[in-house]
Design an enzyme around this catalytic site. Structure first.
Site, PDB file in Angstrom:
ATOM      1  N   HIS A   1       0.809  -1.224   0.000  1.00 59.48           N
ATOM      2  CA  HIS A   1       0.000   0.000   0.000  1.00 59.48           C
ATOM      3  C   HIS A   1       0.836   1.266   0.000  1.00 59.48           C
ATOM      4  O   HIS A   1       0.398   2.310  -0.473  1.00 59.48           O
ATOM      5  CB  HIS A   1      -0.985  -0.027   1.167  1.00 59.48           C
TER       6      HIS A   1
ATOM      7  N   GLU B   1     -10.239 -10.999  -4.462  1.00 56.94           N
ATOM      8  CA  GLU B   1      -8.831 -10.787  -4.122  1.00 56.94           C
ATOM      9  C   GLU B   1      -8.256 -11.886  -3.245  1.00 56.94           C
ATOM     10  O   GLU B   1      -7.167 -11.754  -2.719  1.00 56.94           O
ATOM     11  CB  GLU B   1      -8.636  -9.408  -3.473  1.00 56.94           C
TER      12      GLU B   1
ATOM     13  N   ARG C   1       2.915  -8.939  -0.069  1.00 58.09           N
ATOM     14  CA  ARG C   1       3.103  -7.954  -1.138  1.00 58.09           C
ATOM     15  C   ARG C   1       4.038  -6.816  -0.746  1.00 58.09           C
ATOM     16  O   ARG C   1       4.530  -6.096  -1.608  1.00 58.09           O
ATOM     17  CB  ARG C   1       1.737  -7.394  -1.581  1.00 58.09           C
TER      18      ARG C   1
ATOM     19  N   ARG D   1     -10.471   3.917  -2.261  1.00 57.49           N
ATOM     20  CA  ARG D   1     -10.048   3.240  -1.027  1.00 57.49           C
ATOM     21  C   ARG D   1     -10.354   4.185   0.129  1.00 57.49           C
ATOM     22  O   ARG D   1      -9.712   5.234   0.252  1.00 57.49           O
ATOM     23  CB  ARG D   1      -8.558   2.943  -1.070  1.00 57.49           C
TER      24      ARG D   1
ATOM     25  N   ARG E   1     -15.179   1.740  -1.973  1.00 56.14           N
ATOM     26  CA  ARG E   1     -14.947   0.487  -1.244  1.00 56.14           C
ATOM     27  C   ARG E   1     -15.022   0.762   0.246  1.00 56.14           C
ATOM     28  O   ARG E   1     -14.402   1.713   0.735  1.00 56.14           O
ATOM     29  CB  ARG E   1     -13.578  -0.088  -1.595  1.00 56.14           C
TER      30      ARG E   1
ATOM     31  N   CYS F   1      -8.831  -3.955 -10.731  1.00 58.01           N
ATOM     32  CA  CYS F   1      -8.440  -2.701 -10.087  1.00 58.01           C
ATOM     33  C   CYS F   1      -7.140  -2.837  -9.303  1.00 58.01           C
ATOM     34  O   CYS F   1      -6.735  -1.939  -8.594  1.00 58.01           O
ATOM     35  CB  CYS F   1      -9.555  -2.167  -9.201  1.00 58.01           C
TER      36      CYS F   1
ATOM     37  N   ASN G   1      -3.620  -7.391  -6.503  1.00 56.26           N
ATOM     38  CA  ASN G   1      -2.525  -7.245  -5.540  1.00 56.26           C
ATOM     39  C   ASN G   1      -2.629  -8.300  -4.441  1.00 56.26           C
ATOM     40  O   ASN G   1      -1.680  -9.018  -4.148  1.00 56.26           O
ATOM     41  CB  ASN G   1      -2.545  -5.857  -4.890  1.00 56.26           C
ATOM     42  N   ASP G   2      -3.806  -8.352  -3.841  1.00 55.74           N
ATOM     43  CA  ASP G   2      -3.992  -9.355  -2.794  1.00 55.74           C
ATOM     44  C   ASP G   2      -4.145 -10.741  -3.387  1.00 55.74           C
ATOM     45  O   ASP G   2      -3.719 -11.726  -2.789  1.00 55.74           O
ATOM     46  CB  ASP G   2      -5.223  -9.008  -1.940  1.00 55.74           C
TER      47      ASP G   2
HETATM   48  C1  PEP Z   1      -5.995  -5.400  -4.517  1.00 52.51           C
HETATM   49  O1  PEP Z   1      -5.826  -6.143  -3.552  1.00 52.51           O
HETATM   50  O2  PEP Z   1      -5.618  -5.685  -5.675  1.00 52.51           O
HETATM   51  C2  PEP Z   1      -6.666  -4.102  -4.342  1.00 52.51           C
HETATM   52  C3  PEP Z   1      -6.995  -3.367  -5.376  1.00 52.51           C
HETATM   53  O3  PEP Z   1      -6.906  -3.686  -3.073  1.00 52.51           O
HETATM   54  P1  PEP Z   1      -5.779  -3.077  -2.124  1.00 52.51           P
HETATM   55  O4  PEP Z   1      -4.547  -2.873  -2.972  1.00 52.51           O
HETATM   56  O5  PEP Z   1      -6.310  -1.829  -1.560  1.00 52.51           O
HETATM   57  O6  PEP Z   1      -5.605  -4.154  -1.107  1.00 52.51           O
HETATM   58 MG    MG Z   2      -6.838  -5.710  -1.721  1.00 51.66          MG
END
Ligand code: PEP
Ligand code: MG
Length: 615
Positions: A223, A471, A505, A330, A366, A542, A494-495
């Site tokens: 993040h 995710e 990550r 977010r 979200r 996303c 990402n997750d």
């Molecule tokens: C993700 O996990 O890909 C996502 C978009 O949410 P975040 O990066 O806020 O966890």
């Molecule tokens: Mg996420």
């Protein structure tokens, strides 16, 4: 830059590492993980320690045991931090290692059955002091005794007293969630260097003042990285050994695209840096011309390019980038860097600001995704679990926390429903693994809508769509079941990559294994996308993959027609879309999905050529 509860070692005390550094004065290039493209040339500003002075606090007799428990927790966290610091010593020059290893051992000893801790516990019991006050008092009394000793080795006495105070400071920080570093006084045009930045730290950076950011820790899709990209600050993370080599005031050239930072550059490197800076500005101006053009493939397929928003400061950037709405708002920013929780009214004001700025374009909000490496002070007391558990990423994160504390979800739903009268909004649920969680959230959603209507507050007849982040591998593999409960999907790559590959990550040590192009991740994405498309349900990507122009052919080929990304990536992604043909993309995706070796997939992606390029 850490706040409490992190088990990572925060920035070392300044006196702990006065580093010999690799041949000081000479040009020194170090590589890290590229996070946000752009060139920065400027002086290094390594962040400084904030003195930790916790306000004095007394307690009642009834609180003694709890206070001793707090102290025990802080001790155990401090031990973990020091153990981790010790594993990091190997990146330092040998002399520094020899100097520091015994010091760290001494610190760890002081966290055992030491006079400091025995004394602090006694003060909690006998003087009814809060743990941080007891630790501070005891450390000062020990330091005074050491300094009063009859000994000619005055520097030695001062060092020992300093060590006691240092360990007390660490405990106090862990007891009071005081940030370890200060961003105050960063000079304009500086390159900020820190061992680590939390997402909350990054949110406080002013992109008009800071030329670049480089940290020892961190991964490409953590993040903090996302926040830095959102702010458009040229950045590299995971630069192992950086803070040992960089000295405040050193000149440096940082390249956020290649992930390199050159300390104390020579004239040749400076020249190259200046040329790269000019080329970057020129390319940006060229891309800006795409703003008004549609994101349409050569065979006429429209692709929706939306923006991810982390903080309202990005709103002007989103407008400049030509985004068609916000695909992921977010809302964590509302809860960051504050002591209390934002109530319904405060949230309503924030969402209204966003909706108004978007002038009628869709905004996907979200609900709070607390947990994992997002550490939010507003939540750390009272609301969030007092224990983040042995594995915060697998604990009470995202929707799990909200369903456990429905009052949080209710306030957020109410604020979103109230703003829905002002423009098109959708709601997105994070960290879902089970269709029953979506059902439970929908029940709360409908209950809140009924309550608002009863109170005479206008709520749209058709409630805004309620979507689900895909995710986790569980959600992806159960996408067909979850789709029956959801109005849309947003694939959070990402997750998804983190949980599929069991690779944090944001963790530098395993960043080489974090790979969104791993076939396991791609297969999950394909499964979820197809589940949505079968029901003609909207599906977007996303995660950070969406903002990588090289991945556009694959994503379009998998059937995705909506991408949401950091605003500054939109022009390049649009350029990519406008050069593609959907049939080519579909063929390409089929080829990629036949592969089992991630390296081969990378090769294919890197060598993809559009029909036009093939000539
Ligand atoms: C993700 O996990 O890909 C996502 C978009 O949410 P975040 O990066 O806020 O966890
Ligand atoms: Mg996420």
């Amino acid at each position: 830059m850490k706040t409490e509860r992190s088990e990572k070692p925060e920035a070392r005390p300044a006196e702990l590492l006065r580093k010999p550094g690799p041949r000081r004065g000479r040009e020194h290039a170090i590589r890290g993980i590229p996070v946000c493209p752009g060139i920065a040339i400027g002086p290094i500003f390594d962040t400084t320690e904030v003195p930790t002075e916790a306000p004095r606090r007394s307690i009642d007799t009834a609180q003694v045991e709890a206070e001793k428990g707090r102290l025990a927790e802080a001790v155990s966290l401090s031990r973990k931090q020091l153990a981790k610091l010790k594993t990091r010593l190997s990146v330092l020059p040998e002399e520094a290692q020899e100097e520091l290893a015994p010091l760290l051992d001494a610190y760890v000893l002081m966290l055992g059955n030491s006079r400091l801790l025995r004394g602090a516990r006694k003060r909690i019991e006998a003087e009814l002091l809060a743990a941080e006050t007891a630790v501070g008092d005891e450390a000062e009394s020990i330091a005074a005794l050491i300094l009063a000793a009859r000994d000619d080795d005055k520097p030695g006495l001062q060092r020992r007293a300093g060590e006691v105070r240092e360990i007390a400071r660490r405990l106090t920080r862990n007891l009071t969630s005081t940030p370890f570093r200060s961003l105050k006084g960063v000079p304009e045009g500086a390159i900020l260097v820190a061992e680590e930045l939390t997402p909350a730290d990054a949110a406080l950076l002013d992109p008009t003042r800071i030329a670049g950011v480089a940290t020892d820790e961190g991964g490409a899709d953590g993040h903090t990285a996302i926040m830095l990209r959102a702010l458009g600050i040229p950045a590299i993370l995971g630069v192992t050994g950086l803070s040992e080599s960089a000295e405040r005031g050193d000149l440096a050239v940082l390249d956020g695209a290649t992930g390199t930072i050159v300390l104390r550059p020579g004239e040749k490197t400076m020249e190259k840096g200046r040329a790269a800076l000019a080329a970057f500005a020129k390319e940006r101006a060229k891309l800006a011309k795409l703003r008004r053009l549609p994101a349409i493939t050569t065979d006429g397929e429209l692709v929706e390019l939306q923006a991810n928003l982390e903080i309202p400061a990005e709103l002007p950037l989103i407008a400049q980038a030509g985004a068609q709405g916000i695909g992921l708002l977010r809302t964590e920013f509302l809860f960051m860097n504050r002591e209390d929780l934002p109530d319904e009214e405060a949230q309503l004001a924030a969402y209204t600001q966003v909706l108004e700025a978007m002038g009628g374009d869709q905004v996907t909000i979200r609900v709070l995704d607390w947990g994992g490496e997002k550490d939010m002070q507003a939540l750390s007391e009272g609301v969030a679990p007092t224990h983040s558990g042995p594995n915060p990423a697998l604990g009470l994160r995202g929707l799990r926390l909200l369903l456990k504390r429905p009052e949080l979800l209710e306030a957020q739903f109410a604020a979103i429903l109230r703003v829905a009268e002002r423009g098109p909004v959708r709601i997105l649920l994070p960290m879902v693994t089970n269709p029953s969680e979506v059902k439970a959230a929908r029940d709360i959603y409908e209950k809140v809508a009924r309550r608002l209507r009863r109170k005479g507050i206008a709520v749209p007849d058709k409630l805004p769509d309620l979507g689900v982040m895909i995710e986790t591998p569980g959600a992806a593999l159960a996408a067909d079941a979850i789709a029956l409960e959801a109005d849309f999907f947003a694939i959070g790559t990402n997750d998804l990559a983190m949980y599929t590959l069991a690779v944090d990550r944001a963790e530098t040590e395993v960043s080489h294994l974090y790979d969104s192009l791993h076939p396991a991740v791609l297969r999950l994405m394909q499964f979820a996308t197809e589940a949505a498309l079968r029901l003609r349900m909207p599906v977007s990507v996303c995660g950070e993959m969406a903002g990588n122009p090289r991945l556009v052919p694959l994503l379009l080929g998998l059937g995705i027609r909506c991408l949401s990304m950091n605003a500054s990536a939109i022009p390049r992604v649009k350029q990519a879309v406008r050069a593609l043909d959907i049939a080519d993309c579909a063929r390409f995706a089929r080829r990629v999905m036949e592969q089992s070796d991630p390296a081969r997939i990378h090769e294919l992606v890197l060598n993809f050529e559009t029909g036009a390029e093939k000539g």
